[in-house]
Design a protein around this motif. Structure first.
Motif, PDB file in Angstrom:
ATOM      1  N   TYR A   1       0.921  -0.947   0.393  1.00 35.75           N
ATOM      2  CA  TYR A   1      -0.199   0.260   0.077  1.00 35.75           C
ATOM      3  C   TYR A   1       1.269   0.967   0.006  1.00 35.75           C
ATOM      4  O   TYR A   1       0.836   2.093  -0.005  1.00 35.75           O
ATOM      5  CB  TYR A   1      -0.871   0.091   0.926  1.00 35.75           C
ATOM      6  CG  TYR A   1      -2.142  -0.806   1.356  1.00 35.75           C
ATOM      7  CD1 TYR A   1      -3.232  -0.675   0.521  1.00 35.75           C
ATOM      8  CD2 TYR A   1      -1.664  -2.597   2.407  1.00 35.75           C
ATOM      9  CE1 TYR A   1      -4.064  -1.530   0.734  1.00 35.75           C
ATOM     10  CE2 TYR A   1      -2.907  -3.247   1.768  1.00 35.75           C
ATOM     11  CZ  TYR A   1      -4.306  -3.420   1.528  1.00 35.75           C
ATOM     12  OH  TYR A   1      -5.290  -4.191   1.440  1.00 35.75           O
ATOM     13  N   GLY A   2       1.978   0.919   0.295  1.00 32.68           N
ATOM     14  CA  GLY A   2       3.095   2.303   0.327  1.00 32.68           C
ATOM     15  C   GLY A   2       3.114   3.258   2.225  1.00 32.68           C
ATOM     16  O   GLY A   2       2.423   2.184   2.659  1.00 32.68           O
ATOM     17  N   GLU A   3       4.620   2.942   2.044  1.00 30.88           N
ATOM     18  CA  GLU A   3       5.131   3.495   3.692  1.00 30.88           C
ATOM     19  C   GLU A   3       4.380   4.640   3.791  1.00 30.88           C
ATOM     20  O   GLU A   3       4.651   5.276   4.978  1.00 30.88           O
ATOM     21  CB  GLU A   3       6.221   3.990   3.609  1.00 30.88           C
ATOM     22  CG  GLU A   3       7.161   2.386   3.458  1.00 30.88           C
ATOM     23  CD  GLU A   3       8.487   2.354   3.666  1.00 30.88           C
ATOM     24  OE1 GLU A   3       8.909   3.250   4.185  1.00 30.88           O
ATOM     25  OE2 GLU A   3       9.251   1.763   3.254  1.00 30.88           O
ATOM     26  N   ASP A   4       3.843   5.677   2.793  1.00 28.81           N
ATOM     27  CA  ASP A   4       3.120   7.014   3.077  1.00 28.81           C
ATOM     28  C   ASP A   4       1.746   6.779   3.633  1.00 28.81           C
ATOM     29  O   ASP A   4       1.604   7.789   4.082  1.00 28.81           O
ATOM     30  CB  ASP A   4       3.336   8.107   2.216  1.00 28.81           C
ATOM     31  CG  ASP A   4       2.701   7.368   0.691  1.00 28.81           C
ATOM     32  OD1 ASP A   4       2.835   5.955   0.261  1.00 28.81           O
ATOM     33  OD2 ASP A   4       2.021   7.964   0.116  1.00 28.81           O
ATOM     34  N   ARG A   5       1.146   5.372   2.890  1.00 28.05           N
ATOM     35  CA  ARG A   5      -0.066   5.189   3.527  1.00 28.05           C
ATOM     36  C   ARG A   5      -0.710   4.879   4.938  1.00 28.05           C
ATOM     37  O   ARG A   5      -1.131   4.774   5.491  1.00 28.05           O
ATOM     38  CB  ARG A   5      -0.871   4.291   2.856  1.00 28.05           C
ATOM     39  CG  ARG A   5      -1.109   5.144   1.216  1.00 28.05           C
ATOM     40  CD  ARG A   5      -2.072   6.594   1.181  1.00 28.05           C
ATOM     41  NE  ARG A   5      -3.091   6.513   1.418  1.00 28.05           N
ATOM     42  CZ  ARG A   5      -3.956   6.386   1.149  1.00 28.05           C
ATOM     43  NH1 ARG A   5      -3.792   5.801  -0.674  1.00 28.05           N
ATOM     44  NH2 ARG A   5      -5.510   6.159   1.313  1.00 28.05           N
ATOM     45  N   ILE A   6       0.901   3.626   5.263  1.00 23.65           N
ATOM     46  CA  ILE A   6       0.605   2.549   6.248  1.00 23.65           C
ATOM     47  C   ILE A   6       2.485   3.077   7.324  1.00 23.65           C
ATOM     48  O   ILE A   6       3.038   3.482   6.475  1.00 23.65           O
ATOM     49  CB  ILE A   6       0.580   1.107   6.098  1.00 23.65           C
ATOM     50  CG1 ILE A   6      -0.761   0.644   5.409  1.00 23.65           C
ATOM     51  CG2 ILE A   6       0.776   0.504   7.474  1.00 23.65           C
ATOM     52  CD1 ILE A   6      -0.790  -0.523   4.880  1.00 23.65           C
ATOM     53  N   LEU A   7       2.265   3.808   8.126  1.00 23.65           N
ATOM     54  CA  LEU A   7       3.005   4.003   9.255  1.00 23.65           C
ATOM     55  C   LEU A   7       3.175   3.236   9.781  1.00 23.65           C
ATOM     56  O   LEU A   7       2.075   2.775  10.535  1.00 23.65           O
ATOM     57  CB  LEU A   7       2.865   5.457   9.650  1.00 23.65           C
ATOM     58  CG  LEU A   7       3.423   6.954   8.718  1.00 23.65           C
ATOM     59  CD1 LEU A   7       1.592   7.038   7.615  1.00 23.65           C
ATOM     60  CD2 LEU A   7       3.139   7.901   9.152  1.00 23.65           C
ATOM     61  N   LEU A   8       4.111   2.585  10.310  1.00 23.94           N
ATOM     62  CA  LEU A   8       5.170   1.693  11.183  1.00 23.94           C
ATOM     63  C   LEU A   8       5.525   2.061  12.482  1.00 23.94           C
ATOM     64  O   LEU A   8       6.508   2.826  12.296  1.00 23.94           O
ATOM     65  CB  LEU A   8       5.054   0.062  11.190  1.00 23.94           C
ATOM     66  CG  LEU A   8       5.938  -0.841  12.289  1.00 23.94           C
ATOM     67  CD1 LEU A   8       4.799  -1.195  12.936  1.00 23.94           C
ATOM     68  CD2 LEU A   8       6.768  -1.151  11.518  1.00 23.94           C
ATOM     69  N   ARG A   9       5.208   2.563  13.651  1.00 23.21           N
ATOM     70  CA  ARG A   9       5.325   3.671  14.717  1.00 23.21           C
ATOM     71  C   ARG A   9       5.948   2.712  15.969  1.00 23.21           C
ATOM     72  O   ARG A   9       5.022   2.558  16.717  1.00 23.21           O
ATOM     73  CB  ARG A   9       5.281   4.943  15.139  1.00 23.21           C
ATOM     74  CG  ARG A   9       4.499   5.868  13.356  1.00 23.21           C
ATOM     75  CD  ARG A   9       6.610   6.148  13.496  1.00 23.21           C
ATOM     76  NE  ARG A   9       6.449   7.144  12.411  1.00 23.21           N
ATOM     77  CZ  ARG A   9       6.400   7.039  11.020  1.00 23.21           C
ATOM     78  NH1 ARG A   9       6.955   5.593  10.834  1.00 23.21           N
ATOM     79  NH2 ARG A   9       6.911   7.844   9.865  1.00 23.21           N
ATOM     80  N   PRO A  10       6.792   2.029  15.757  1.00 22.14           N
ATOM     81  CA  PRO A  10       6.533   0.423  17.833  1.00 22.14           C
ATOM     82  C   PRO A  10       7.293   1.104  18.221  1.00 22.14           C
ATOM     83  O   PRO A  10       7.970   2.511  18.679  1.00 22.14           O
ATOM     84  CB  PRO A  10       7.415  -0.186  16.697  1.00 22.14           C
ATOM     85  CG  PRO A  10       8.861   0.514  15.585  1.00 22.14           C
ATOM     86  CD  PRO A  10       7.887   1.766  15.060  1.00 22.14           C
TER      87      PRO A  10
END
Length: 251
Positions: free
Chosen positions: A73-82
């Motif tokens: 989907y793209g890193e601009d649409r799904i942000l992983l902030r662990p």
């Protein structure tokens, strides 16, 4: 005619500038996260949004699944902030909010208990009413719970009735965690909250009500998780009662 044209252009520009940041806290949601993401994209096809996954160091590989979803989907649409470990639900929202670029923020669970099919209704209600907060409720006509036994239904209903009686918040579902906020409102309310566990949701809506924010409700059906185990236990119930007394004294 010129003024009408200008106002229509201004509204269109506002619509184009509207963005929704969907914060999804996770812990051991490897079996659910891909489906929840798919459903969000399915039901918000013409909406500008981003999904912010705040994972608390899940040992089951949740983060690896999210990284695969980013490739799709793209890193601009799904942000992983662990985060390194479990630090509480309230702080997960605070952490996600720091990375949100939208002017509206949705908070929802990753375990499919909050179906993304309701998101268009949340957005529509906010647009129609100008509400600062739109919250999903199980306790009005059209809402409900699926998959709970009688004891859990009675416990949940009793907790809400008790809170309604003592706090008078002006909403029917205090403990729900499926909500749409104006970002500025969420930033204001969240800064005054001290709870970090399941009481956090109740404190958020009570303090928002006390601050005079416009709150609207949308009926939803809460569905018990299909995959994984519930993270609600006896200790959370004790914390709820302690939090209720705290809010009774401080609000």
């Amino acid at each position: 005619m010129a003024s009408i044209s200008n106002s229509m252009e201004a509204k269109e520009e506002d619509d184009n500038n509207t963005k929704y940041s969907i914060i999804v806290p996770t812990y051991n949601e490897r079996l659910n996260i891909a489906l929840i993401v798919y459903l969000i994209f399915k039901h918000l096809q013409n909406v500008n949004f981003e999904i912010i996954v705040v994972d608390d160091g899940s040992p089951d590989g949740t983060q690896e699944i999210v990284k695969q979803l980013q490739q799709v989907y793209g890193e601009d649409r799904i942000l992983l902030r662990p985060r390194a470990k479990k630090l509480g639900l309230g702080t997960a929202y605070i952490h996600g909010l720091k990375h949100a670029t939208g002017n509206f923020v949705v908070i929802m669970d990753a375990d499919l208990s909050h179906h993304p099919k309701y998101l268009p209704s949340f957005i529509k209600k906010q647009i129609e009413t100008g509400a600062s907060i739109v919250t999903g409720t199980r306790y009005v006509s059209g809402g409900g719970v699926h998959g709970w036994n009688l004891m859990r239904k009675l416990t949940s209903r009793g907790a809400n009735v008790l809170a309604q009686t003592l706090l008078w918040p002006g909403v029917s579902d205090l403990t729900g965690s499926f909500r749409l906020y104006k970002k500025s409102v969420l930033e204001d309310v969240i800064s005054s909250c001290v709870s970090k566990g399941y009481v956090f949701q109740m404190e958020m809506i009570v303090r928002a009500s006390r601050k005079g924010y416009h709150i609207e409700e949308v009926p939803i059906t809460f569905v018990d998780r299909v995959y994984g185990s519930s993270k609600l236990g006896g200790s959370e119930i004790v914390e709820y009662l302690k939090g209720l007394l705290y809010l009774l004294v401080t609000t």
